[in-house]
Write a protein that holds these residues in place. Structure first.
Motif, PDB file in Angstrom:
ATOM      1  N   ILE A 466      24.689  22.202 -70.548  1.00 16.79           N
ATOM      2  CA  ILE A 466      26.054  22.716 -71.434  1.00 16.79           C
ATOM      3  C   ILE A 466      26.795  23.754 -70.323  1.00 16.79           C
ATOM      4  CG2 ILE A 466      27.727  23.242 -73.136  1.00 16.79           C
ATOM      5  CD1 ILE A 466      26.170  22.451 -75.694  1.00 16.79           C
ATOM      6  N   TRP A 467      26.114  25.009 -70.009  1.00 13.34           N
ATOM      7  CA  TRP A 467      26.982  26.122 -69.482  1.00 13.34           C
ATOM      8  C   TRP A 467      26.908  25.877 -67.679  1.00 13.34           C
ATOM      9  CZ3 TRP A 467      28.195  31.246 -69.174  1.00 13.34           C
ATOM     10  CH2 TRP A 467      28.581  32.033 -68.262  1.00 13.34           C
ATOM     11  N   LYS A 468      26.219  24.374 -67.333  1.00  6.84           N
ATOM     12  CA  LYS A 468      26.134  23.720 -66.073  1.00  6.84           C
ATOM     13  C   LYS A 468      27.174  23.173 -66.229  1.00  6.84           C
ATOM     14  CE  LYS A 468      21.634  24.169 -64.197  1.00  6.84           C
ATOM     15  NZ  LYS A 468      20.693  23.045 -64.861  1.00  6.84           N
ATOM     16  N   LEU A 469      27.261  22.162 -67.256  1.00  4.58           N
ATOM     17  CA  LEU A 469      28.734  21.793 -67.237  1.00  4.58           C
ATOM     18  C   LEU A 469      30.263  21.824 -67.426  1.00  4.58           C
ATOM     19  CD1 LEU A 469      27.216  18.637 -68.921  1.00  4.58           C
ATOM     20  CD2 LEU A 469      27.773  18.567 -67.449  1.00  4.58           C
ATOM     21  N   ALA A 470      29.686  23.319 -67.723  1.00  6.84           N
ATOM     22  CA  ALA A 470      31.124  23.338 -68.410  1.00  6.84           C
ATOM     23  C   ALA A 470      31.688  24.805 -67.262  1.00  6.84           C
ATOM     24  CB  ALA A 470      31.116  24.462 -70.246  1.00  6.84           C
ATOM     25  N   ASP A 471      30.237  25.364 -66.784  1.00  9.67           N
ATOM     26  CA  ASP A 471      31.077  26.477 -65.326  1.00  9.67           C
ATOM     27  C   ASP A 471      31.329  25.882 -64.461  1.00  9.67           C
ATOM     28  OD1 ASP A 471      31.461  28.706 -64.259  1.00  9.67           O
ATOM     29  OD2 ASP A 471      29.526  29.368 -63.347  1.00  9.67           O
ATOM     30  N   GLY A 476      29.460  32.313 -62.648  1.00  6.81           N
ATOM     31  CA  GLY A 476      28.587  32.750 -63.498  1.00  6.81           C
ATOM     32  C   GLY A 476      29.791  33.187 -64.813  1.00  6.81           C
ATOM     33  N   MET A 477      30.801  33.025 -64.567  1.00  4.34           N
ATOM     34  CA  MET A 477      31.914  32.889 -65.321  1.00  4.34           C
ATOM     35  C   MET A 477      32.840  31.944 -66.052  1.00  4.34           C
ATOM     36  SD  MET A 477      32.861  37.199 -63.934  1.00  4.34           S
ATOM     37  CE  MET A 477      33.614  37.755 -64.992  1.00  4.34           C
ATOM     38  N   LEU A 478      33.211  32.502 -68.105  1.00  5.89           N
ATOM     39  CA  LEU A 478      33.649  31.076 -67.734  1.00  5.89           C
ATOM     40  C   LEU A 478      35.223  31.844 -68.088  1.00  5.89           C
ATOM     41  CD1 LEU A 478      31.400  29.503 -70.761  1.00  5.89           C
ATOM     42  CD2 LEU A 478      31.910  28.812 -68.218  1.00  5.89           C
ATOM     43  N   ASP A 479      36.649  31.213 -67.755  1.00  2.31           N
ATOM     44  CA  ASP A 479      37.592  31.405 -68.381  1.00  2.31           C
ATOM     45  C   ASP A 479      38.245  30.997 -70.129  1.00  2.31           C
ATOM     46  OD1 ASP A 479      38.071  28.146 -67.612  1.00  2.31           O
ATOM     47  OD2 ASP A 479      38.461  28.464 -65.664  1.00  2.31           O
ATOM     48  N   ASP A 480      39.643  30.686 -70.146  1.00  3.96           N
ATOM     49  CA  ASP A 480      39.492  30.050 -71.509  1.00  3.96           C
ATOM     50  C   ASP A 480      39.451  28.792 -71.893  1.00  3.96           C
ATOM     51  OD1 ASP A 480      41.706  29.682 -69.622  1.00  3.96           O
ATOM     52  OD2 ASP A 480      43.463  29.853 -71.253  1.00  3.96           O
ATOM     53  N   GLU A 481      39.473  27.932 -70.666  1.00  2.00           N
ATOM     54  CA  GLU A 481      39.696  26.167 -70.883  1.00  2.00           C
ATOM     55  C   GLU A 481      37.699  26.386 -70.297  1.00  2.00           C
ATOM     56  OE1 GLU A 481      44.130  24.455 -68.864  1.00  2.00           O
ATOM     57  OE2 GLU A 481      41.990  25.044 -67.288  1.00  2.00           O
ATOM     58  N   GLU A 482      37.067  27.090 -69.739  1.00  2.00           N
ATOM     59  CA  GLU A 482      36.033  26.181 -69.245  1.00  2.00           C
ATOM     60  C   GLU A 482      35.334  26.965 -70.886  1.00  2.00           C
ATOM     61  OE1 GLU A 482      35.260  27.000 -64.995  1.00  2.00           O
ATOM     62  OE2 GLU A 482      34.743  29.208 -66.106  1.00  2.00           O
ATOM     63  N   ALA A 484      36.367  26.584 -73.555  1.00  2.00           N
ATOM     64  CA  ALA A 484      36.767  25.567 -74.943  1.00  2.00           C
ATOM     65  C   ALA A 484      36.279  24.534 -74.565  1.00  2.00           C
ATOM     66  CB  ALA A 484      38.310  25.202 -74.578  1.00  2.00           C
ATOM     67  N   LEU A 485      35.825  24.125 -73.416  1.00  2.00           N
ATOM     68  CA  LEU A 485      34.801  22.751 -72.807  1.00  2.00           C
ATOM     69  C   LEU A 485      33.738  22.850 -73.444  1.00  2.00           C
ATOM     70  CD1 LEU A 485      34.352  20.128 -71.393  1.00  2.00           C
ATOM     71  CD2 LEU A 485      34.097  22.006 -69.245  1.00  2.00           C
ATOM     72  N   ALA A 486      32.911  24.753 -72.900  1.00  2.00           N
ATOM     73  CA  ALA A 486      32.110  24.276 -73.898  1.00  2.00           C
ATOM     74  C   ALA A 486      31.450  24.383 -74.929  1.00  2.00           C
ATOM     75  CB  ALA A 486      30.913  26.003 -72.912  1.00  2.00           C
ATOM     76  N   ASN A 487      33.121  24.808 -75.782  1.00  2.00           N
ATOM     77  CA  ASN A 487      32.347  24.691 -77.582  1.00  2.00           C
ATOM     78  C   ASN A 487      32.288  23.125 -77.731  1.00  2.00           C
ATOM     79  OD1 ASN A 487      32.068  26.771 -79.039  1.00  2.00           O
ATOM     80  ND2 ASN A 487      34.057  27.906 -77.703  1.00  2.00           N
ATOM     81  N   HIS A 488      33.536  22.775 -77.267  1.00  2.00           N
ATOM     82  CA  HIS A 488      33.516  21.311 -77.202  1.00  2.00           C
ATOM     83  C   HIS A 488      32.549  20.472 -76.863  1.00  2.00           C
ATOM     84  CE1 HIS A 488      35.447  16.882 -77.349  1.00  2.00           C
ATOM     85  NE2 HIS A 488      35.123  16.685 -76.036  1.00  2.00           N
TER      86      HIS A 488
END
Length: 517
Positions: A466-471, A476-482, A484-488
């Motif tokens: 999931i981390w690979k798909l969302a980042d 190596g960091m997530l912004d608010d959209e990424e 949200a995508l990880a949680n989705h």
């Protein structure tokens, strides 16, 4: 040379001499012909009358075939081989068994009573370009009907079972009893459990609770007849093109249908391997048969008391089996059925049997040890050279593209046709969590994201994917959209759907779409 050429050559030069020398064809199965190695994969349908065998074929082909009759009473009274042909038509049984291009020549051993009830329906159809289907008469219950068939029904099915790639047993949700003739048939298919699949048809006619009980009852009945520790694969569904009567289990039926279709579609790809497998099976049986026949010959007196000795040998066949097993280190599973072998030996003249000829056996041993190994390499080469062979056309195409494909618009595919980003619906909720994780310059670190993501209780391998798909920008960091995508994606996985290997375009956050384009 191709695999089928190699198999033909091996069979004729190495295995056939052993079979002929020890009368294998009189006991087990007739000699193989060229057509047996060249023909397309075949699917055999077996079931009691009115369980939907002919309708199932019609459902696959999406067109009527010549000689087709469907009804609630026992309608199909003959074996129909549905095959590819340039023009629609029916070839009667007697003409079929003299055609060298068709793999049915050895069926003439079953006589006229059978051949009058055997036809080949030919028609142009894309499904039939890669497989052939064999429809069988409905299996009846009761003694009267069994006697009036005029040919050995179980023996014919056994002949077909040896040569087909898939045997589908059909059951009707309202007709689960396994009659005498049906249990005899399933026993005749005993050595072919790897080819067997079971379909519980007409499952849309009962409620979910009853379906569960029907499924349990079916497994219970099958367990008594099919003597394997593994469970036979049962597909549940309604295989015809009418509306579902009780649509509660629609999702289940769709998933089961896809599994069954995938199983049938893989047949052309595995056909060469299946023929190789069947030849090995046959070679092992022929070897054991040679040992049995030569042992009986060795025990026979040269002059007097032949009849008495023959009776004694037939009665003690079990002991002969055990001795051969010990002497030649052969596993008990390779031996033919004891009772059947004893019946067949009664009619044979033992003095005509041949003594052990080790050269013939060595040739077959050499074939199993060396030649088959070389063919295996060839099989793999053929598979890699050909584009993935699949059964196409008919019902196999219906759900392939467009919104009626299996799982379309579900799981990771949710929101595929929406104009706006599907994750945006729940983004306010995810944003609240995001801002509690102390973002710096609008981004949270991997360590902080991990604390939150681990709460889903999903294993690290899944969370890593999931981390690979969302980042998306791989920083190596997530912004608010990424985030949200990880949680989705976590929600998708928790709802029981599979994660995609690559992020579908409709899940890309709007601000990142420019970057990737």
């Amino acid at each position: 040379q191709t695999v089928s050429e190699g198999l033909k050559k091996l069979y004729k030069t190495k295995l056939l001499p052993l079979e002929e020398h020890y009368k294998f064809h009189e006991f087990h199965s007739p000699a193989l012909e060229d057509a047996d190695f060249d023909n397309k994969p075949m699917v055999l349908l077996v079931g009691q009358y009115s369980t939907g065998k002919t309708t199932f074929i019609r459902y696959l082909l999406e067109q009527d075939f010549p000689g087709m009759r469907i009804g609630p009473e026992p309608t199909t009274d003959s074996f129909i081989a549905v095959m590819q042909g340039d023009v629609e038509g029916i070839v009667p049984g007697n003409a079929l068994v003299v055609d060298p291009k068709k793999p049915f020549r050895k069926l003439n051993a079953f006589g006229n009573a059978f051949l009058n009830r055997f036809v080949c329906a030919q028609l142009p159809n894309p499904v039939l370009e890669s497989i052939s289907v064999i429809d069988t008469p409905g299996i009846l219950s009761g003694e009267k009907q069994r006697i009036s068939r005029g040919y050995d029904f179980a023996a014919v099915l056994e002949w077909f079972a040896e040569r087909v790639d898939r045997i589908i047993l059909l059951f009707d949700a309202h007709k689960l009893d396994i009659s005498d003739e049906f249990s005899e048939v399933i026993k005749a298919l005993k050595n072919h459990e790897d080819k067997m699949r079971v379909v519980l048809n007409k499952a849309d006619q009962i409620e979910t609770q009853q379906l569960m009980r029907v499924y349990g009852a079916l497994m219970w009945s099958l367990g008594k007849i099919v003597n394997t520790p593994e469970v036979i694969r049962v597909y549940i569904g309604s295989f015809w093109s009418h509306p579902l009567l009780i649509p509660d289990n629609r999702k289940l039926f769709e998933a089961e249908e896809q599994d069954l279709f995938r199983d049938i579609q893989s047949l052309p790809r595995n056909a060469a391997l299946r023929k190789l497998n069947d030849l090995i099976k046959r070679a092992r049986l022929a070897k054991v048969h040679a040992y049995i026949i030569s042992s009986l010959k060795k025990e026979m007196p040269s002059m007097f008391g032949k009849d008495n000795k023959k009776k004694e040998l037939v009665n003690n066949l079990g002991e002969i089996y055990a001795r051969i097993e010990r002497e030649h280190q052969i596993s008990p599973g390779d031996f033919p059925n004891l009772r059947k072998m004893q019946d067949q030996l009664q009619a044979q003249d033992f003095s005509k049997f041949q003594p052990l000829k080790s050269k013939l056996l060595e040739t077959v041993e050499d074939m199993l040890a060396n030649d088959i190994a070389q063919l295996m390499v060839l099989v793999r080469q053929e598979e890699s050279q050909r584009p993935t062979q699949m059964v196409k056309g008919g019902a196999f195409e219906g759900t392939l593209h467009g919104p009626f494909g299996h799982g379309y618009g579900e799981g990771a595919g949710e929101g595929i046709d929406d104009a706006e980003w599907v994750v945006a619906r729940d983004k306010p909720m995810y944003d609240e969590i995001f801002y509690t994780l102390s973002p710096v310059d609008g981004k949270i670190t991997g360590a902080n994201a991990k604390k939150e993501m681990v709460r889903s209780k999903l294993p690290n391998t899944v969370l890593g994917k999931i981390w690979k798909l969302a980042d998306i920008d791989k920083d190596g960091m997530l912004d608010d959209e990424e985030f949200a995508l990880a949680n989705h994606l976590i929600k998708v996985k928790l709802e029981g759907h599979e994660l995609p290997n690559e992020l579908p375009s409709h899940l890309l956050p709007p601000s990142k779409r420019k970057v990737t384009e």
